[in-house]
Every structure is written in structure tokens, then in C-alpha cells.
Motif scaffolding. Sequence first.
Motif, PDB file in Angstrom:
ATOM      1  N   GLY A  57       5.538 -11.044   0.988  1.00  0.00           N
ATOM      2  CA  GLY A  57       5.174 -10.347  -0.233  1.00  0.00           C
ATOM      3  C   GLY A  57       3.679 -10.159  -0.422  1.00  0.00           C
ATOM      4  O   GLY A  57       3.246  -9.556  -1.392  1.00  0.00           O
ATOM      5  N   ARG A  58       2.882 -10.694   0.503  1.00  0.00           N
ATOM      6  CA  ARG A  58       1.438 -10.565   0.335  1.00  0.00           C
ATOM      7  C   ARG A  58       0.793  -9.874   1.534  1.00  0.00           C
ATOM      8  O   ARG A  58      -0.361 -10.104   1.863  1.00  0.00           O
ATOM      9  CB  ARG A  58       0.802 -11.947   0.117  1.00  0.00           C
ATOM     10  CG  ARG A  58       1.168 -12.543  -1.238  1.00  0.00           C
ATOM     11  CD  ARG A  58       0.390 -13.800  -1.511  1.00  0.00           C
ATOM     12  NE  ARG A  58      -1.045 -13.604  -1.325  1.00  0.00           N
ATOM     13  CZ  ARG A  58      -1.899 -14.610  -1.093  1.00  0.00           C
ATOM     14  NH1 ARG A  58      -1.451 -15.841  -0.992  1.00  0.00           N
ATOM     15  NH2 ARG A  58      -3.180 -14.380  -0.953  1.00  0.00           N
ATOM     16  N   GLU A  59       1.556  -8.989   2.175  1.00  0.00           N
ATOM     17  CA  GLU A  59       0.981  -8.298   3.314  1.00  0.00           C
ATOM     18  C   GLU A  59       0.350  -6.993   2.851  1.00  0.00           C
ATOM     19  O   GLU A  59       0.683  -6.465   1.807  1.00  0.00           O
ATOM     20  CB  GLU A  59       2.045  -7.926   4.346  1.00  0.00           C
ATOM     21  CG  GLU A  59       3.267  -8.743   4.284  1.00  0.00           C
ATOM     22  CD  GLU A  59       4.250  -8.372   5.356  1.00  0.00           C
ATOM     23  OE1 GLU A  59       4.362  -7.187   5.709  1.00  0.00           O
ATOM     24  OE2 GLU A  59       4.919  -9.291   5.835  1.00  0.00           O
ATOM     25  N   ASN A  60      -0.568  -6.499   3.649  1.00  0.00           N
ATOM     26  CA  ASN A  60      -1.124  -5.179   3.392  1.00  0.00           C
ATOM     27  C   ASN A  60      -1.256  -4.450   4.729  1.00  0.00           C
ATOM     28  O   ASN A  60      -0.774  -4.933   5.753  1.00  0.00           O
ATOM     29  CB  ASN A  60      -2.466  -5.301   2.654  1.00  0.00           C
ATOM     30  CG  ASN A  60      -3.477  -6.118   3.440  1.00  0.00           C
ATOM     31  OD1 ASN A  60      -3.446  -6.126   4.675  1.00  0.00           O
ATOM     32  ND2 ASN A  60      -4.362  -6.784   2.747  1.00  0.00           N
ATOM     33  N   ALA A  61      -1.910  -3.304   4.696  1.00  0.00           N
ATOM     34  CA  ALA A  61      -1.988  -2.479   5.903  1.00  0.00           C
ATOM     35  C   ALA A  61      -2.662  -3.213   7.059  1.00  0.00           C
ATOM     36  O   ALA A  61      -2.460  -2.890   8.214  1.00  0.00           O
ATOM     37  CB  ALA A  61      -2.748  -1.196   5.603  1.00  0.00           C
ATOM     38  N   TYR A  62      -3.461  -4.206   6.740  1.00  0.00           N
ATOM     39  CA  TYR A  62      -4.199  -4.895   7.806  1.00  0.00           C
ATOM     40  C   TYR A  62      -3.415  -6.047   8.414  1.00  0.00           C
ATOM     41  O   TYR A  62      -3.326  -6.179   9.619  1.00  0.00           O
ATOM     42  CB  TYR A  62      -5.528  -5.428   7.264  1.00  0.00           C
ATOM     43  CG  TYR A  62      -6.419  -4.349   6.714  1.00  0.00           C
ATOM     44  CD1 TYR A  62      -7.030  -3.433   7.577  1.00  0.00           C
ATOM     45  CD2 TYR A  62      -6.636  -4.234   5.345  1.00  0.00           C
ATOM     46  CE1 TYR A  62      -7.839  -2.441   7.069  1.00  0.00           C
ATOM     47  CE2 TYR A  62      -7.450  -3.233   4.834  1.00  0.00           C
ATOM     48  CZ  TYR A  62      -8.043  -2.337   5.698  1.00  0.00           C
ATOM     49  OH  TYR A  62      -8.849  -1.348   5.196  1.00  0.00           O
ATOM     50  N   ASN A  63      -2.869  -6.915   7.563  1.00  0.00           N
ATOM     51  CA  ASN A  63      -2.264  -8.123   8.127  1.00  0.00           C
ATOM     52  C   ASN A  63      -0.750  -8.042   8.264  1.00  0.00           C
ATOM     53  O   ASN A  63      -0.114  -9.019   8.633  1.00  0.00           O
ATOM     54  CB  ASN A  63      -2.653  -9.368   7.309  1.00  0.00           C
ATOM     55  CG  ASN A  63      -1.825  -9.535   6.046  1.00  0.00           C
ATOM     56  OD1 ASN A  63      -1.413  -8.559   5.446  1.00  0.00           O
ATOM     57  ND2 ASN A  63      -1.582 -10.771   5.640  1.00  0.00           N
TER      58      ASN A  63
END
Length: 189
Positions: A97-103
Motif C-alpha cells: 500500500g505504500r509503493e509508488n512509481a519508483y519502488n
Amino acid sequence: MGSRPSLLLRDEELAEIQKETGFTANQIERLYSRFTALDKTATGALSREDFLRIPELAINPLGDRIVMAFFRQSDEDRVNFRQFVRVLAHFRPIKKGRENAYNSREGKLKFAFKLYDLDDDDRITKEELLAVLQMMVGENISEEQLISIAERTILEADMDGDGMIGFEEFCKVLDRSLVEQKMSIRFLN
Ligand SMILES: [Ca+2]
């Protein structure tokens, strides 16, 4: 004396970076102090020489490629703090739930793919794979053995038969846990 640029991070910039990269304010502050310590000339941007003073990169066999990834973010031969944290954000561990385009898994895979794709044409050729393998193992394995490893890897990954590895093919060969583990650094916990 008076020409030294401010080394303080503005609040709104801090908030923007937090939102974009997912780092906490505390992590960003610490990365910023690391950044300014590397920025010996206090210009607000890092040169290639500045990066080579990072011991983890200096000893990493793929250090050169990773340094290049920082410069891919930039059109110039300097990397500012925003560009610096964007690259590091790929190494944030994945948390549900805490991912973004980078990680995200895809973000990490894209970053890893680009380390191999030396000419940046979105395909990994046998020659590129061989060049990266040579960087990683140095002189420990014979050229012939490396060529055979590169050929075998391409053969196994290449599903559309073009003799190269595209991004989709790259994703399929890399084991999930391997990417998440290798592409994650526990940041300043
Ligand atoms: Ca390529």
C-alpha cells in the motif's frame, strides 16, 4: 563568502519530495545532509567525481552504471537533489500500500533493466549482457564461459525470437523475491 548558496531545504520542497518519493521527512533530511556533504563545491548539484566518492558505489562492480542512472535523470552533467532522491527512491523497500512509481516491482525492474541496456534502446542484446557480466565478474570467469552464459540467458528469456531481451521478457526471467531483495536498501532505519 556570500556566494555560497543556501544549503537548507525549503519546507514546500521537502513536502513535494516526500509526496513524490515516499521517503519520510527525516529520511529526506538525512539524504540531504549526505548530498551536501558530497557536494564539495557547494553548487547544489553533484558531478561524476562527487558520486565516485560514495564508497558503496566505488566498490560496486556496477557502480559506473548506477552513477549513469543518476545522470539519465538530468540533461546536464550535474545532478541536483531532486534527481538524486528520485534515483534512490527505486531502492526503497516495497511495503504494502505504500509503493509508488519508483519502488514498485515494476519501477525496480525498469531501473535494473536500464543498467543492462547500455545504449538505451529498450532492448538488451547479447553484447550488452556480456559487457555487464564482464563488469560484474571481472577476470574471474573466462570470456568463453561468459559468452556461453550470455547466449543461454538470451535463449531462455527471448520469447519473441528477436535475439534480444525486451522489458517484458526481462520481467519474466527475474524472480520476484530476487528483485525485491536486491533492489531494496533499508534506508536509515
Ligand atoms: Ca540496448
